[in-house]
Design an enzyme around this catalytic site. Structure first.
Site, PDB file in Angstrom:
ATOM      1  N   ALA A  63      -4.983  52.151  42.982  1.00 26.97           N
ATOM      2  CA  ALA A  63      -6.226  52.448  43.688  1.00 26.97           C
ATOM      3  C   ALA A  63      -7.374  51.935  42.830  1.00 26.97           C
ATOM      4  CB  ALA A  63      -6.342  53.956  43.889  1.00 26.97           C
ATOM      5  N   GLY A 102      -1.198  53.572  43.183  1.00 25.35           N
ATOM      6  CA  GLY A 102      -1.416  53.299  44.603  1.00 25.35           C
ATOM      7  C   GLY A 102      -0.758  51.995  45.043  1.00 25.35           C
ATOM      8  N   GLU A 105       2.772  52.904  45.598  1.00 22.48           N
ATOM      9  CA  GLU A 105       2.771  53.804  46.764  1.00 22.48           C
ATOM     10  C   GLU A 105       2.678  52.993  48.058  1.00 22.48           C
ATOM     11  OE1 GLU A 105      -0.380  56.263  44.923  1.00 22.48           O
ATOM     12  OE2 GLU A 105       0.827  57.983  45.537  1.00 22.48           O
ATOM     13  N   GLU A 125      -0.802  57.198  36.658  1.00 25.79           N
ATOM     14  CA  GLU A 125      -1.866  58.156  36.982  1.00 25.79           C
ATOM     15  C   GLU A 125      -2.031  59.243  35.930  1.00 25.79           C
ATOM     16  OE1 GLU A 125       0.123  56.828  39.245  1.00 25.79           O
ATOM     17  OE2 GLU A 125      -0.787  56.760  41.228  1.00 25.79           O
TER      18      GLU A 125
END
Ligand code: 3H9
Length: 698
Positions: A63, A102, A105, A125
């Site tokens: 992300a 992300g 993911e 993370e």
């Protein structure tokens, strides 16, 4: 039409391609583009399968960390990935570079995954104090098993393609061109009638093994004092086991959102950007960096050897110079021994060892340094010797070569004065062991050229370190701040604390190691010698670092002599109390008229931390450090300050600057006031309510 995501065709396969440099972070435009392209692919009946891949150097690296300070803009990840996963045609994610957080993911929302041999996947993370929030905590345990998934979340370590294949994270490793391989893979899925395979459809069964594993992980997480996010990761994975997928996703959202609000997360995310910011020096263009393709090191001691290994590990040829052939041979043998230990531990291969050794040449002749782009002097801290060496380098090295000193305490400008090219001279302060520690303090004098600083920053990056600029002041940033921190620790031994109490208090706070154990490890004589060398700078205080001095006077130098603040059994680093030292400190306290008392853990922590913070503020005030965030990078990357507390400057803000000032003022009343003068900057910020962490001299 999205500018960063496009839909192409290869026969009946639709290719959704992301192009969002530098690292294809899944920012809002990427999410929007993915939504549009997947919807188009869904609607196009001639597309029978979809491949998702990225242009540039990597698959989605995560992300966009810069977006975390505000709620995620629409479309958010959960509904987007739900829609991608629901597609009724098979989807294949094709991974190269680093598919992280992300990014992976996103890949998990695809039905199949293939990867380049060099690809790495993982969930970093935890290093940002975040619980994965794009479905990872619900899909990964279903794909890779609860144990594998949780271990990936808690360690933050990525795995390579081979490991990913073995764990079931990917389905195949590409040979040859990734795009062609992924398209062929998708065509095969269609030919074989293998439709979507959705992670969300997998159910996880709670077993006694899983329960025992979770219990063990909870026990470990509870021992990480001051940290909350590891426990939240476990909560999220438990949701994957106990709740249906949709409910689990809702729970993940709550937990991940809550993780973003923690101080731990704010601290770690700020450090991520702080480490990138250190390279920005006002008035210095990174592109101007002098090229550094070869190095020379003077001095084959622990430091010089570690620096040589750093160069070799980064693939840079380096010449290691010492006084004679015997000394050179000894250093080279020691380096080989160090690499052999790494081979035994499985960190490098035999081939890797030989490749590194080929890059390190020993020499006892300065002429062999004539062509080096950068030469780093790493002999012991003696000004006369260093000046002699720099005078020789001035005569020997090619024009434009960078001449660096690894000094930790001496005046770099004075060292440079031994040359006719002070603009080429810089301090490069490595930390021991130099091939492991990440910090590199880059010390500029008034004369150091901008392209030398730019090259030094680039060198730090090449050596996989973080370079931080420091002014040429005593102790630079790190050791200057360490001085009052250690002073308080040692003084408290005279007041009645034991080394174990002091170190326990600091380790409970989260320091990687208590300062007295650090002294024992580094050698108690190291600081002692520096203080002897710079007697002119010492305060008029017979208790100043008195405990260390007494140990050195008795020949108790720490681990290397088996006794220091603690006692050590041969070959072991386990700390045992040293009752004789305790008696010695008590007797000295009596002699000096210091009243003995019980010290609480709180007092120990506060005295050490306040001394550190106050000195850090002074370092900023005097312009020795460019920014508060640089100070925090120094402490978290070189001195074992806990990253989840963000560094001493950030931590001070979390306590409150008014409170820090009040504590220091309090110490000025009860302790030696010469040490407890609140920095003007700290006082000013406390009054104005502005944060210390944002301070910058830019
Ligand atoms: C996450 O995904 C949470 C999810 O669960 C979703 C929750 C809802 N964002 O390091 P480099 C920039 S958390 C924004 O020099 P390298 C970086 O600042 C995320 N920017 O390159 C730099 O900018 P600049 C999980 C990012 O080749 C430039 O890219 N992912 C991001 O040495 C080049 O970076 C991570 O934690 C990002 N995510 O290394 C991965 N990543 O040039 C973090 C990079 O202006 N990133 N930038 O200074 C990395 O580990 C490395 O950057 C990477 C490349 C290995 C990817």
């Amino acid at each position: 039409m999205s500018e960063v995501v496009r839909l192409e065709r290869s026969g009946r396969i639709g290719l959704v391609i992301i192009d969002n440099p530098p690292v294809n972070a899944i920012s809002r435009p990427v999410r929007q583009g993915l939504l549009e392209c997947f919807r188009k692919a869904a609607a196009d009946r001639s597309i029978e399968a979809v491949v998702l891949l990225c242009d540039g150097r990597t698959f989605i690296a995560g992300a966009d960390i810069a977006e975390f300070d505000a709620p995620m803009a629409q479309p958010t990840c959960h509904p987007l990935f739900a829609e991608m996963e629901a597609l009724d045609k098979p989807t294949v994610a094709a991974l190269h570079g680093t598919a992280l957080g992300g990014g992976f993911e996103t890949a998990l929302a695809c039905h199949y995954r293939v990867a380049n041999p060099g690809a790495r996947v993982g969930f970093p993370e935890i290093n940002l104090g975040i619980v994965p929030g794009a479905g990872g905590t619900q899909r990964l345990p279903r794909v890779a098993g609860v144990q594998n998934a949780l271990q990936m979340f808690l360690s933050g370590r990525p795995v390579d393609a081979e490991q990913a294949l073995a764990m079931g994270l990917i389905d195949a490793i590409a040979d040859g061109d990734l795009r062609a391989f992924a398209v062929a893979y998708a065509n095969r899925l269609v030919d074989e009638g293998r439709g979507p395979r959705r992670a969300c459809d997998v159910a996880i069964e709670r077993t006694p093994e899983i329960d025992a594993f979770l219990q063990e992980q909870r026990r470990r997480a509870s021992r990480m004092r001051g940290r909350v996010v590891p426990g939240m990761d476990i909560d999220a994975v438990e949701a994957a086991i106990d709740l249906p997928f949709g409910k689990g996703i809702e729970r993940e959202q709550e937990i991940s959102d809550a993780s973003l609000e923690t101080t731990e997360s704010r601290a770690m995310r700020r450090l991520f950007f702080a480490e990138k910011a250190t390279g920005r020096i006002p008035g210095v263009d990174p592109a101007s960096a002098r090229p550094l393709a070869s190095g020379g090191i003077i001095g084959g001691g622990t430091m010089g050897r570690g620096i040589a290994m750093s160069f070799a590990n980064a693939g840079i040829p380096v010449t290691l110079l010492d006084v004679d052939r015997a000394a050179v041979g000894k250093s080279i043998d020691a380096i080989r021994g160090e690499y052999q230990r790494s081979v035994k531990k499985g960190r490098i291969t035999e081939d890797g060892l030989e490749a590194c050794m080929r890059l390190i040449k020993g020499s006892d002749d300065y002429a062999d340094l004539a062509e080096a782009d950068v030469v780093i002097e790493a002999v012991f801290e003696n000004m006369a010797l260093k000046k002699k060496i720099f005078a020789k380098l001035d005569k020997t090295c090619k024009p434009g070569a960078i001449l660096a000193s690894n000094t930790s305490t001496l005046d770099v400008a004075e060292i440079a004065s031994a040359t006719k090219r002070p603009a080429d001279v810089v301090g490069l302060h490595f930390f021991s062991p130099a091939h492991i520690m990440r910090l590199l303090e880059i010390v500029r004098t008034d004369a150091t050229a901008g392209d030398v600083l730019a090259a030094s920053m680039q060198l730090a990056k090449t050596l996989r370190k973080v370079g931080v600029l420091s002014g040429n002041a005593y102790g630079f940033i790190g050791n200057r701040m360490m001085d009052p921190y250690g002073r308080e620790a040692e003084r408290m031994l005279l007041e009645g604390a034991t080394p174990r109490q002091v170190d326990d208090a600091l380790e409970s706070f989260g320091m990687a190691m208590g300062i007295l154990a650090v002294y024992d490890m580094a050698g108690v004589d190291v600081g002692y010698k520096v203080r002897e060398e710079r007697k002119d700078l010492l305060p008029d205080d017979p208790s100043f670092y008195r405990s260390s001095s007494m140990l050195v006077e008795r020949g108790w130098l720490g681990q290397k002599t088996g006794v220091g603040f603690y006692r050590y059994e041969a070959g072991s680093r386990e700390r045992h109390d040293n009752p004789e030292a305790l008696e010695m400190f008590a007797a000295e306290a009596k002699r000096l008229g210091i009243k003995r008392r019980d010290l609480t853990q709180d007092e120990i922590e506060q005295r050490c931390l306040c001394a550190l913070i106050n000195e850090g503020a002074k370092v900023l005030e005097e312009g020795v450090a460019l920014r508060a965030s640089d100070v925090d990078v120094v402490y978290t990357s070189g001195y074992g300050f806990p990253r989840h507390r963000g560094g001493p400057m950030f931590y001070a803000d979390t306590v409150g600057l008014k409170e820090i000032c009040a504590r220091i003022d309090g110490f000025a009343k009860t302790l030696d006031p010469q040490y407890w003068q609140v920095s003007a900057l700290l006082r000013e910020l406390a009054a104005s309510g502005k944060p210390l962490a944002d301070c910058a001299n830019e």
